[in-house]
Design a protein around this motif. Sequence first.
Motif, PDB file in Angstrom:
ATOM      1  N   THR A 150      21.911 -17.085  -2.876  1.00 60.06           N
ATOM      2  CA  THR A 150      21.830 -18.539  -2.905  1.00 60.06           C
ATOM      3  C   THR A 150      22.906 -19.211  -2.063  1.00 60.06           C
ATOM      4  OG1 THR A 150      23.189 -18.594  -4.908  1.00 60.06           O
ATOM      5  CG2 THR A 150      20.803 -18.539  -5.210  1.00 60.06           C
ATOM      6  N   ASN A 151      23.830 -18.444  -1.500  1.00 62.16           N
ATOM      7  CA  ASN A 151      24.861 -19.036  -0.648  1.00 62.16           C
ATOM      8  C   ASN A 151      24.938 -18.274   0.668  1.00 62.16           C
ATOM      9  OD1 ASN A 151      26.570 -16.721  -1.064  1.00 62.16           O
ATOM     10  ND2 ASN A 151      27.276 -17.613  -2.978  1.00 62.16           N
ATOM     11  N   VAL A 152      25.703 -18.806   1.594  1.00 57.84           N
ATOM     12  CA  VAL A 152      25.777 -18.247   2.944  1.00 57.84           C
ATOM     13  C   VAL A 152      26.320 -16.828   2.936  1.00 57.84           C
ATOM     14  CG1 VAL A 152      27.014 -18.450   5.127  1.00 57.84           C
ATOM     15  CG2 VAL A 152      25.867 -20.436   4.175  1.00 57.84           C
ATOM     16  N   ASP A 153      27.345 -16.575   2.138  1.00 60.93           N
ATOM     17  CA  ASP A 153      27.961 -15.253   2.141  1.00 60.93           C
ATOM     18  C   ASP A 153      26.980 -14.182   1.669  1.00 60.93           C
ATOM     19  OD1 ASP A 153      30.561 -13.719   2.458  1.00 60.93           O
ATOM     20  OD2 ASP A 153      30.082 -13.232   0.386  1.00 60.93           O
ATOM     21  N   ALA A 154      26.257 -14.476   0.593  1.00 67.08           N
ATOM     22  CA  ALA A 154      25.285 -13.507   0.070  1.00 67.08           C
ATOM     23  C   ALA A 154      24.152 -13.296   1.069  1.00 67.08           C
ATOM     24  CB  ALA A 154      24.739 -13.986  -1.271  1.00 67.08           C
ATOM     25  N   ALA A 155      23.686 -14.367   1.697  1.00 66.19           N
ATOM     26  CA  ALA A 155      22.620 -14.224   2.688  1.00 66.19           C
ATOM     27  C   ALA A 155      23.087 -13.419   3.893  1.00 66.19           C
ATOM     28  CB  ALA A 155      22.136 -15.605   3.129  1.00 66.19           C
ATOM     29  N   ALA A 156      24.344 -13.614   4.293  1.00 65.08           N
ATOM     30  CA  ALA A 156      24.883 -12.849   5.423  1.00 65.08           C
ATOM     31  C   ALA A 156      24.850 -11.360   5.132  1.00 65.08           C
ATOM     32  CB  ALA A 156      26.306 -13.300   5.725  1.00 65.08           C
ATOM     33  N   LYS A 157      25.216 -10.990   3.944  1.00 67.23           N
ATOM     34  CA  LYS A 157      25.203  -9.571   3.579  1.00 67.23           C
ATOM     35  C   LYS A 157      23.784  -9.012   3.610  1.00 67.23           C
ATOM     36  CE  LYS A 157      29.462  -9.430   0.828  1.00 67.23           C
ATOM     37  NZ  LYS A 157      30.069 -10.641   1.380  1.00 67.23           N
ATOM     38  N   ALA A 158      22.821  -9.788   3.130  1.00 73.92           N
ATOM     39  CA  ALA A 158      21.429  -9.328   3.150  1.00 73.92           C
ATOM     40  C   ALA A 158      20.925  -9.188   4.577  1.00 73.92           C
ATOM     41  CB  ALA A 158      20.556 -10.303   2.366  1.00 73.92           C
ATOM     42  N   LEU A 159      21.287 -10.126   5.446  1.00 76.78           N
ATOM     43  CA  LEU A 159      20.809 -10.102   6.836  1.00 76.78           C
ATOM     44  C   LEU A 159      21.397  -8.946   7.635  1.00 76.78           C
ATOM     45  CD1 LEU A 159      20.957 -13.921   7.597  1.00 76.78           C
ATOM     46  CD2 LEU A 159      18.889 -12.517   7.437  1.00 76.78           C
ATOM     47  N   GLN A 160      22.503  -8.397   7.159  1.00 75.00           N
ATOM     48  CA  GLN A 160      23.122  -7.265   7.839  1.00 75.00           C
ATOM     49  C   GLN A 160      22.664  -5.912   7.293  1.00 75.00           C
ATOM     50  OE1 GLN A 160      27.524  -7.977   8.628  1.00 75.00           O
ATOM     51  NE2 GLN A 160      27.034  -9.821   7.474  1.00 75.00           N
ATOM     52  N   ALA A 161      21.761  -5.948   6.300  1.00 74.03           N
ATOM     53  CA  ALA A 161      21.361  -4.704   5.639  1.00 74.03           C
ATOM     54  C   ALA A 161      20.132  -4.051   6.268  1.00 74.03           C
ATOM     55  CB  ALA A 161      21.090  -4.977   4.151  1.00 74.03           C
ATOM     56  N   PHE A 162      19.408  -4.790   7.121  1.00 71.87           N
ATOM     57  CA  PHE A 162      18.145  -4.276   7.646  1.00 71.87           C
ATOM     58  C   PHE A 162      18.091  -4.489   9.167  1.00 71.87           C
ATOM     59  CE2 PHE A 162      17.550  -5.926   3.345  1.00 71.87           C
ATOM     60  CZ  PHE A 162      17.152  -4.765   2.684  1.00 71.87           C
ATOM     61  N   PRO A 163      17.395  -3.597   9.907  1.00 67.16           N
ATOM     62  CA  PRO A 163      17.454  -3.637  11.376  1.00 67.16           C
ATOM     63  C   PRO A 163      16.621  -4.733  12.033  1.00 67.16           C
ATOM     64  CG  PRO A 163      16.108  -1.803  10.633  1.00 67.16           C
ATOM     65  CD  PRO A 163      16.727  -2.385   9.411  1.00 67.16           C
ATOM     66  N   ARG A 164      15.451  -5.050  11.505  1.00 66.65           N
ATOM     67  CA  ARG A 164      14.585  -6.067  12.118  1.00 66.65           C
ATOM     68  C   ARG A 164      13.942  -6.869  10.994  1.00 66.65           C
ATOM     69  NH1 ARG A 164      11.641  -7.550  16.778  1.00 66.65           N
ATOM     70  NH2 ARG A 164       9.488  -8.175  16.313  1.00 66.65           N
ATOM     71  N   ILE A 165      14.187  -8.181  10.977  1.00 64.44           N
ATOM     72  CA  ILE A 165      13.907  -8.992   9.787  1.00 64.44           C
ATOM     73  C   ILE A 165      12.980 -10.154  10.108  1.00 64.44           C
ATOM     74  CG2 ILE A 165      14.965 -10.515   8.074  1.00 64.44           C
ATOM     75  CD1 ILE A 165      17.485  -8.791   8.302  1.00 64.44           C
ATOM     76  N   ARG A 166      12.016 -10.366   9.221  1.00 64.97           N
ATOM     77  CA  ARG A 166      11.256 -11.610   9.115  1.00 64.97           C
ATOM     78  C   ARG A 166      11.864 -12.355   7.933  1.00 64.97           C
ATOM     79  NH1 ARG A 166       7.784 -12.079  13.621  1.00 64.97           N
ATOM     80  NH2 ARG A 166       7.540  -9.941  14.366  1.00 64.97           N
ATOM     81  N   TRP A 167      12.629 -13.390   8.242  1.00 67.44           N
ATOM     82  CA  TRP A 167      13.537 -13.996   7.260  1.00 67.44           C
ATOM     83  C   TRP A 167      12.933 -15.254   6.633  1.00 67.44           C
ATOM     84  CZ3 TRP A 167      18.172 -17.448   8.877  1.00 67.44           C
ATOM     85  CH2 TRP A 167      18.951 -17.767   7.768  1.00 67.44           C
TER      86      TRP A 167
END
Length: 465
Positions: A352-369
């Motif tokens: 729900t915040n930028v920091d948590a989303a940043a961690k999720a976005l760095q966990a996978f190689p190619r993302i449909r966000w």
Amino acid sequence: MIPVLGYEGRRVAVLGLGRSGLATARALVAGGAEALCWDDSVEARERAEAEGFALHDPMAPEGFAGVACLVVSPGIPHLYPEPNRVIERAWEAGVPVDNDIGLFFRSLGQGDWMEFDTPPRVIAVTGSNGKSTTSALIHHILVENGTPCQLAGNIGRGVLDIDPPEDGGVIVLELSSYQTDLARALTPDVAVFTNLSPDHLDRHGGMGGYFAAKRRLFAEGGPDRAVVGVDEKEGRSLANQLVEDPEDMRLIRVSSGQKLGGPGWNVFARKGFLSEYRKGRQVASIDLRDMAGLPGAHNHQNACAAYAAARALNLPPRGIEAALRSFTGLPHRSQLVRERGGVRYVNDSKATNVDAAAKALQAFPRIRWIAGGMGKEGGIAALAPCLGSVAKAYLIGFSARDFALQIGETPYEICETMEIAVAKAAAEAEPGDTVLLAPAAASFDQYPNFEKRGDAFVAEVEKLA
């Protein structure tokens, strides 16, 4: 139930009659106190009255006469942005204010459990992100290794609603800043600090107040062991304050992404490998890379914290590793919903915040966000360094257009609703892609909470099948 001790024959006011408030009232009565209950909601008062509790408006004339303590629910502000009027009245009357967490620690310490061969122990987990997963993971590790364990607090059951612990039992508590900020007693055996990022700043009067609320878990009671994430300056400062010298083994420092040195006790993850060092020597290593329930560096940080807490209770590394492998994760937190046609669908609605989303976005190689909702102060411009893996963003909710202006050259589409976003992302996804819900925003524009938002994502993914 944990009966509240120390108020036998006395009147205790309970403000807020949700899950924790009603559990508190029951525990007070079980301990011999008289619970005086109140809530601004008529429906909540009716539920309490149906259970036989006495209703008592503390704002009435002489509302605090003969009251020994006021117990408030976590959601009620007691200082910032403005104190609740009932709390102000309690201050004026000189009546102590506490919450269910404070009553729990006060009562656990006065119980007869010290007569057990192995007295019960409490592991308390706080931090901005990852505390739910870390708490659940600690609980899972202990259960899988044969330790009687209960999970409570901000996750699972209310702290006063759990069963009295048995000989050798462990209670794992997830504690939010709302809970640690007011509790008059905080005496865990092991305290865990995951990380810190801006959140709830209006409630705590800024970042300093927010950190101070977390720090109370370590400062008030002095845990036997402290597990502290040191990837932010606040964690490093806290760790430094807790040690007497560099070899102080009461502290276990934790990191994800950097190797920790020095003569103390360190647990860190680098390139998917967890390592434990004591006095400069490696004593254990675990490969986290193929653990489906713990994807990404942020979950590796959670694994390090949980591993360290379990080691603080002397569990063996191999037993911990086996439990890590069998952990399936929590709903709405990097939850793998389905894999279909080579495309993974991951529900991280709790981001729900930028920091948590940043961690999720760095966990996978190619993302449909899939992102959006009720944006928080500062927006999502800080996510720019994390968008390299995003093939396209599908924006929903109140802040969709604001988010579109903050993601640079990343391709995007304004979808408004979860139904449209999932359908569009699924139609355009290619094998190897991950359709990721990581909103970087609150849910309140479209859903009552992040859980309902995550459920909506899961429901739309299931429709695809």
